[in-house]
Each structure stands twice: as C-alpha cells, then as structure tokens.
Scaffold this active site. Structure first.
Site, PDB file in Angstrom:
ATOM      1  N   ASP A   1       0.529  -1.119  -0.366  1.00  0.00           N
ATOM      2  CA  ASP A   1      -0.123  -0.230  -0.095  1.00  0.00           C
ATOM      3  C   ASP A   1       1.131   1.089  -0.449  1.00  0.00           C
ATOM      4  O   ASP A   1       1.934   1.404   0.254  1.00  0.00           O
ATOM      5  CB  ASP A   1      -0.961  -0.085   1.519  1.00  0.00           C
TER       6      ASP A   1
HETATM    7  N1  URA Z   1      -1.631  -6.355   3.378  1.00  0.00           N
HETATM    8  C1  URA Z   1      -2.054  -5.264   3.718  1.00  0.00           C
HETATM    9  O1  URA Z   1      -2.621  -4.293   4.312  1.00  0.00           O
HETATM   10  N2  URA Z   1      -0.781  -3.800   3.184  1.00  0.00           N
HETATM   11  C2  URA Z   1       0.453  -3.799   2.278  1.00  0.00           C
HETATM   12  O2  URA Z   1       0.783  -2.831   1.622  1.00  0.00           O
HETATM   13  C3  URA Z   1       0.783  -5.570   2.291  1.00  0.00           C
HETATM   14  C4  URA Z   1       0.090  -6.526   3.265  1.00  0.00           C
END
Ligand code: URA
Length: 271
Positions: free
Chosen positions: A105
């Site tokens: 993310d």
């Molecule tokens: N899980 C998440 O919630 N965000 C990420 O960036 C990677 C795994």
C-alpha cells in the site's frame, strides 16, 4: 540472440518509441562504432556494442532488484495522480519491461521486488507456491495471544474471504508489535486480518520474502540489484523462529521502530 535495434533500446532503456526514432535520425546511436539510422536492423545482444550519447548499453535479459519503499509511493509502473516506486529508480534502471512483483500500500514501507521475470514473479506470488512474506506490524491496541490461534486456523476477513493459515508472534520488547508470516497477498490483507480481530494496523513494514531479507543498510527509497544466488533465496521457505530471532536482535534498526508516521490508509475500501 539477435533482436531489432529499436526493440533492444526500448527494453533496455526508458526511452519511448518516438525518442528512439529521434535519436536514430540524429545519428546518436552507434552500433560497433558507426551511427545507425535504421531501427529495424538486427543486432546480436552479446556481440554488438550499442552506444547511446557516449554511453555503452549492456544487454541484460532479466533484471532483479529490491527496493526499500518509503511511505507515499504506490507500487505501480504508472499512475496519473500518485508518485510511483519507479520514480525512485535511476534513469538507467527504468526499463519499460520491469514491474513490482506484488504490491505494498501507499503507506506501507519495506521490501519490494522489482523484475521483468514474469515466471518468477508468478511463483513468488502464487499462494500455491507457499512463499512466505514477513511483515513487522505495529498495532493500535495491545497484541492479544488469541490472535495466534485465529491466524493459524485461517482468519475470515471482511467480505467473507478466508485467509490461508498465517503465523504471528508478538515482540517481548513492545506489546503492540508483532511479526507476521503470510503466504498470499490479498488486497490490504494484513490490515484486514487485524481489523477482523478488532485491532488496527498503524505501521506496516515488509522485511522479507522467502529467505531473502531486505538488508538493514538499504535506506528508505534506496534499491539494489540482486544476484542469482539471492534470487534463488526468494523461493526458499525459511523457519519462522529463525526470522523472528533475527528481527528481535535487530529490532532497533527497523523503520517501524524509528519513524513517527502512521498508516493513513485505514479506510480499507479505499485503494
Ligand atoms: N497487507 C496490507 O494490508 N498492506 C500492504 O501493503 C501489504 C499487505
């Protein structure tokens, strides 16, 4: 192997087709010392010497890099609104055929594997391959031991999806932080797993994929090319306890323990 000169240039550099045409027409591309204007000319990827603006371009079929992603960048090759992780690469490394194998993310930091090897990427990401990814997770509320069993059984996240069994263990030195091992990459998975146990992720850092860990010396926004023996490590399954002990020993070096920024993206319906 022989390929067209324009194909060579478009895969090995970040130049667009029109930029390549322009450079060829201006005699800026040298093949074995001579300017070439015809992009359709076949060249030998091993034997031909291609020079662009005085710089030799070495042919590399497959590339493998790891990047330490900072907050604020999206894992995509292009984005109309956001900064992408590709902007962190030097111009010379921004080939058009590379992509991040798996996404973090915008507000997650840590290890991103960048390659042009589609087959390897599939192997690493497919839940069937069981390649673990390791995250240090900082939570808003104290870690509860009941999470261990719930995650091991395969927790149901919002929307009714059931996750594959995962391993989680809190750090003794910090009751809000834990190491998590998962073998799949559902959308916002880690955040949704902890939301399912009524907790909230406030910081998230990926520190390892398979047996390949991100070097502590690799600063935020830095990247490095990795060699064949390290690429092989990506496909090996380490022992959770070994990873955990190493992280515990080096805990003070990790971003998650140092930075003050928190995850802003806790509206899990949003991208
Ligand atoms: N899980 C998440 O919630 N965000 C990420 O960036 C990677 C795994």
């Amino acid at each position: 192997m022989t390929i067209r000169l324009d194909k060579f240039l478009s895969t090995q550099t970040s130049l667009t087709r029109s930029e390549i045409k322009k450079l060829l027409s201006k005699n800026k591309i040298l093949l074995d010392g001579k300017p070439i204007r015809d992009g359709s000319l076949k060249i030998d990827t091993k034997l031909s010497e291609i020079v662009l603006d005085g710089k030799k371009i070495a042919y590399r079929e497959k590339v493998y890099m790891i990047l330490n992603k900072p907050q604020g960048y999206v894992c995509a090759t292009e984005d109309k609104k956001e900064k992408t992780i590709m902007e962190l690469l030097d111009e010379k490394d921004r080939r058009k055929d590379i992509f991040p194998a798996g996404r973090l993310d915008k507000d997650t930091v840590g290890m991103v594997f960048i390659t042009n090897d589609g087959e390897l990427s599939h192997k690493i990401l497919s839940p069937k391959s069981h390649i673990p990814k390791y995250y240090i997770v900082k939570l808003a509320e104290t870690f509860k031991n009941e999470y261990i069993q719930k995650f091991k059984q395969g927790i149901e996240i919002d929307g009714g999806e059931v996750c594959l069994p995962a391993v989680v263990k809190p750090f003794e030195a910090d009751e809000n932080t834990a190491l998590l091992e998962i073998c799949e990459g559902k959308f916002h998975q880690v955040k949704r797993m902890f939301a399912a146990v009524e907790n909230k992720v406030v910081k998230l850092q990926r520190i390892q994929m398979g047996s390949l860990e991100i070097p502590v010396k690799l600063g935020a926004g830095e990247y490095m090319e990795i060699m064949h023996k390290d690429v092989e490590k990506l496909l090996k399954q380490p022992c959770f306890e070994v990873v955990y002990s190493r992280i515990v020993q080096n805990f003070s070096s990790y971003w998650i323990n140092k930075q003050s920024e928190v995850c802003e993206n806790n509206d899990l319906n949003r991208c």
